[in-house]
Design a protein around this motif. Sequence first.
Motif, mmCIF file in Angstrom:
data_model
loop_
_atom_site.group_PDB
_atom_site.id
_atom_site.type_symbol
_atom_site.label_atom_id
_atom_site.label_comp_id
_atom_site.label_asym_id
_atom_site.label_seq_id
_atom_site.Cartn_x
_atom_site.Cartn_y
_atom_site.Cartn_z
ATOM 1 N N PRO A 15 48.571 53.820 28.997
ATOM 2 C CA PRO A 15 48.036 54.558 30.443
ATOM 3 C C PRO A 15 46.830 53.000 30.846
ATOM 4 C CG PRO A 15 47.282 55.569 28.342
ATOM 5 C CD PRO A 15 48.679 54.015 28.227
ATOM 6 N N LYS B 196 55.811 61.899 29.505
ATOM 7 C CA LYS B 196 55.151 61.420 30.410
ATOM 8 C C LYS B 196 53.860 60.920 31.203
ATOM 9 C CE LYS B 196 53.925 67.187 29.275
ATOM 10 N NZ LYS B 196 52.937 68.274 28.551
ATOM 11 N N ASP C 184 48.049 61.248 32.278
ATOM 12 C CA ASP C 184 46.924 61.781 33.297
ATOM 13 C C ASP C 184 46.090 60.047 33.208
ATOM 14 O OD1 ASP C 184 46.066 63.479 35.187
ATOM 15 O OD2 ASP C 184 43.878 63.096 33.468
ATOM 16 N N GLU C 185 45.852 59.405 32.276
ATOM 17 C CA GLU C 185 44.342 58.850 32.691
ATOM 18 C C GLU C 185 44.625 57.611 33.342
ATOM 19 O OE1 GLU C 185 45.429 58.940 28.371
ATOM 20 O OE2 GLU C 185 46.090 60.475 29.721
ATOM 21 N N GLN D 204 43.231 57.382 36.638
ATOM 22 C CA GLN D 204 42.024 57.123 36.434
ATOM 23 C C GLN D 204 41.509 56.769 36.855
ATOM 24 O OE1 GLN D 204 41.300 59.363 32.353
ATOM 25 N NE2 GLN D 204 41.822 61.313 33.016
ATOM 26 N N SER E 5 54.583 67.312 34.789
ATOM 27 C CA SER E 5 54.154 66.745 36.052
ATOM 28 C C SER E 5 53.757 65.675 36.679
ATOM 29 C CB SER E 5 53.114 68.399 36.190
ATOM 30 O OG SER E 5 52.273 67.879 35.335
ATOM 31 N N PRO F 166 50.356 63.405 37.697
ATOM 32 C CA PRO F 166 49.297 64.187 37.198
ATOM 33 C C PRO F 166 48.066 64.320 38.406
ATOM 34 C CG PRO F 166 49.589 62.297 37.481
ATOM 35 C CD PRO F 166 50.876 62.361 37.302
ATOM 36 N N GLU F 167 47.369 65.442 37.595
ATOM 37 C CA GLU F 167 46.511 65.638 39.234
ATOM 38 C C GLU F 167 45.346 63.914 39.593
ATOM 39 O OE1 GLU F 167 45.271 67.606 41.422
ATOM 40 O OE2 GLU F 167 46.704 69.244 40.111
ATOM 41 N N SER F 168 45.627 63.256 38.469
ATOM 42 C CA SER F 168 44.955 61.952 39.033
ATOM 43 C C SER F 168 44.576 61.309 39.968
ATOM 44 C CB SER F 168 43.600 61.087 37.376
ATOM 45 O OG SER F 168 45.472 60.673 36.867
ATOM 46 N N PRO G 135 49.931 67.843 42.988
ATOM 47 C CA PRO G 135 48.782 67.456 43.183
ATOM 48 C C PRO G 135 47.792 68.354 44.370
ATOM 49 C CG PRO G 135 49.768 65.674 41.797
ATOM 50 C CD PRO G 135 51.184 66.655 42.616
#
Length: 961
Positions: A109, A130, A133-134, A137, A155, A157-159, A181
């Motif tokens: 990450p 996965k 998510d970081e 970011q 999934s 990541p929303e970021s 997302p």
Amino acid sequence: MMFKIFLFLVLAPTLIHSLDTVFNDDVLGLIVFKAGLEDPEDKLISWNEDDENACKWVGVKCDSESNRVSELVLDGFSLSGHIDKGLLRLQFLQKLSLSRNNFSGTINPDLPHLGSLQVIDLSENSLSGKIPDEFFQQCGSLREVSFSGNNLSGSIPESLSFCVSLTKVNFSSNKLSGKLPSGFWNLRGLELLDLSDNFLEGEVPEGIQSLYTLRTIRLRRNWFSGNIPGDIGGCLALELVDFGENFFSGRLPESMQRLSSCSSLSLGGNSFIDEVPEWIGELRNLRFLDLSANNFSGWVPVSLGNLQLLEKLNLSMNEFTGSLPESMSYCTNLLALDVSYNLFRGSLPSWIFKRGVRSVSLSDSHPRGIPSIRAASGGLQVLNLSSNSFSGKLPSDIGALSSLQFLNMSKNDLFGSIPKSIGELKTAYIVDLSDNRLNGIIPSEIGGANSLRDLRLQKNLLTGKIPPQIEKCTELTSLILLNNNLSGPIPAAIANLTNLQNVDFSFNQLSGSLPKELTNLSRLLSFNVSHNHIAGELPVGGFFNTISPSSVSGNPSLCGSIVNRSCPNVHPKPIVLNPNSSNSGGGSSSPNYGHKKIILSISALIAIGAAAFIVIGVIAITVLNIHARSSMARAAAPLTFSGGEDPSGSPTTDPNYGKLVMFSGDADFVAGTQALLNKDCELGRGGFGVVYRTVLRDGRSVAIKKLTVSSLIKSQEEFEREVKKLGKIRHHNLVTLEGYYWTPSLQLLIYEYVPSGSLYRHLHDGPDRVSLTWRQRFGIILGMAKGLAHLHQTNIIHYNLKSTNVLINGSCEPKLGDFGLARLLPMLDRCILSSKIQSALGYMAPEFACQTVKITEKCDVYGFGVLLLEVVTGKRPVEYMEDDVVVLCDMVRGALEEGRVEECVDERLQGIFPSEEAIPVIKLGLICASQVPSNRPDMTEVVNILELIQCPSEGQEELLE
């Protein structure tokens, strides 16, 4: 001494800073990164920790002013291991590309935290887990990111929505799931978005119009549903749109007509409805249009004639009616047209043969009337008019199609004779005129079509003899002439067709004996002459030693052990010869008692001659055997091991030496390398080669497949890369690839040995044919489904599903073999695949006949459906009855419609099976074998369905064992 101490104290900070700069940044970071890698080809040998900087190292590029590393590009270096944190020291790195390697583990990450990193490409590796998510970011200046071709799950990541500087995102060919997302369309600078080949689901939200710089969007082969976003027309820069093979429905949004820059639009394999709107003709830059496998209806829009740049058009598998519009004659650049599986009723337009079209597929589309092809373009390569209602005679000028490679006019109502001009099809390798009413003879001119590999003339009214000129078609692998009125003997010239694999002359009027020379056909997989008037003794040797009795049945005068009918022995009346007789008239003279009488019968003379012949033959065979063994020794001697040394330990320098690599365990053989291809240990033959059994030094048996397609194999580098990928695939229901051997002229694959034979033998053949219980059969079906699902999750299409490629171990569990071998053969196109790889009749999905329909995992699902029905019914996919040919899928489907599906279950189960399991399993098999690919479930869904079905009633389980 005091001066030295003073000097050290003064200079120490400078020295320490210099050392820290050299060793704790670029050089140190890359050396640490290298230390955690496996580099089997020594690609990183130039990376020397003693160098002042890394700028001259392979794969490294530095900034010209600062000499700091700006790019690290190691694509296709065959590296493996983890992506180490040492790379985080490269603070001036702008581009990191590690694609086409074997890196494993998870994504670090912290990679985007490098100060100036703009491009990250980790595609085509073995990364899992996965996407952190970081990772997004603090993505800084990151512009391009590609994780395609890995095993990533979870999934998106929303970021990701916060990386507004991103221009290219490629997460294709993974196992990502979930919905997009919510802020995905915030990436206003996005130019490429590729999320294809995943498990993403849900509706694609509105708001996509904000991506006004988007040029390419690929969402193919996911589980997206609902409507296409209505505002997609706002993406005015879009050039490529691929939403194929999802669950999109409804009508095409009106805003799409604003996509004037679009050159490729692929919407096939969904559930779109209604007519194709006329505004489709406004997309005048379209070169590729795919609307196949949907629920479109009505007439084909006349406005398609406006698409003058159009090169490929696929409207197959819909419900179009009427006829193809004459306006399409203005599509002067059209190269490929597929409108098969529709409901057309009009005549076939003449423009099809007047333009430069190279591929035309109208299979099962129901047009009427074949126009003259006299003015046909010489560029036509594929013509598929099968399964229609064409009547009349074959065009006499069919030879005008001088570039034709694939001709299929089967399943029509054609009559008359086969034109002699068929011999002018010099480049055709598949000709299928089966299931018509053709009469007359097979013209001797057929020998002129000397590129033929597959000739199918079955189910016609052909008479006369099989022309011996067929021997000129030296490339033939399949010769199918069943269900005609052919007569006369089978010509011995057929024995010269050394590439033959499948021969079917059944249900004819052929007579005479089978030529003994047929035993020379070493590649035969099937040879059917049942229901003729063949007489005499069956050939002995080669394939004919194991030929199925059903392949020669219905010939009352045929004899031999296979048909359990002994051949009569003829004993002629002895003739007494008197060497002293001078009476030519046959009178007797006085005996001469000084000499013994010599009494010889004809049979004795024959025996003496035969004995002499045998002695000569034994001597010749011995000489040939010695020569062959010496050749084998020469071929086997160069074997080297993965360490690059020969068995004696000395390095290998001869470029002709081969390379033997075992992925694990012993790499030595009990009898040495000469035992690799011992004919006495032959296990079987298939479309890719011959399989032998041999023993490793540790006592473990392995199966050796000698590939017989050397001329089509990739280069050594690409061959080894693909084989190593296949070698990484491990699953309880897949045959493990344990190693390989390479020379330019010989390639061997080394597999685990599965001792209990194939599923085909358990169901159909010889002494291994056993009565499997229902529980065993269900376990075999579920195991096959799990193995195939695992293959598809690793993006491998099997291509060659059939019961002979399913092996059964000692616990009656299935293992799929021969998977993924098509990846080794880039030169094989679909027509060759359909005849070479999918050689077993009945397992091939119908879309193999549609040149412009992409071959996907759904083809495997079709083959699995046929296999499932084969296991349940105990019947072959195609059964030859006394006066008919029965297709298993059709038979079961008919029984289901008539409410007697339980009668289809194998009679050997004698009614001892749970109907609450059997009937749903049969229905699942029919769904998997659907003619329309989009109607077939994925194998993961199949596994889930089977596990739901598997619920034996209490007290029944013991009964079923």
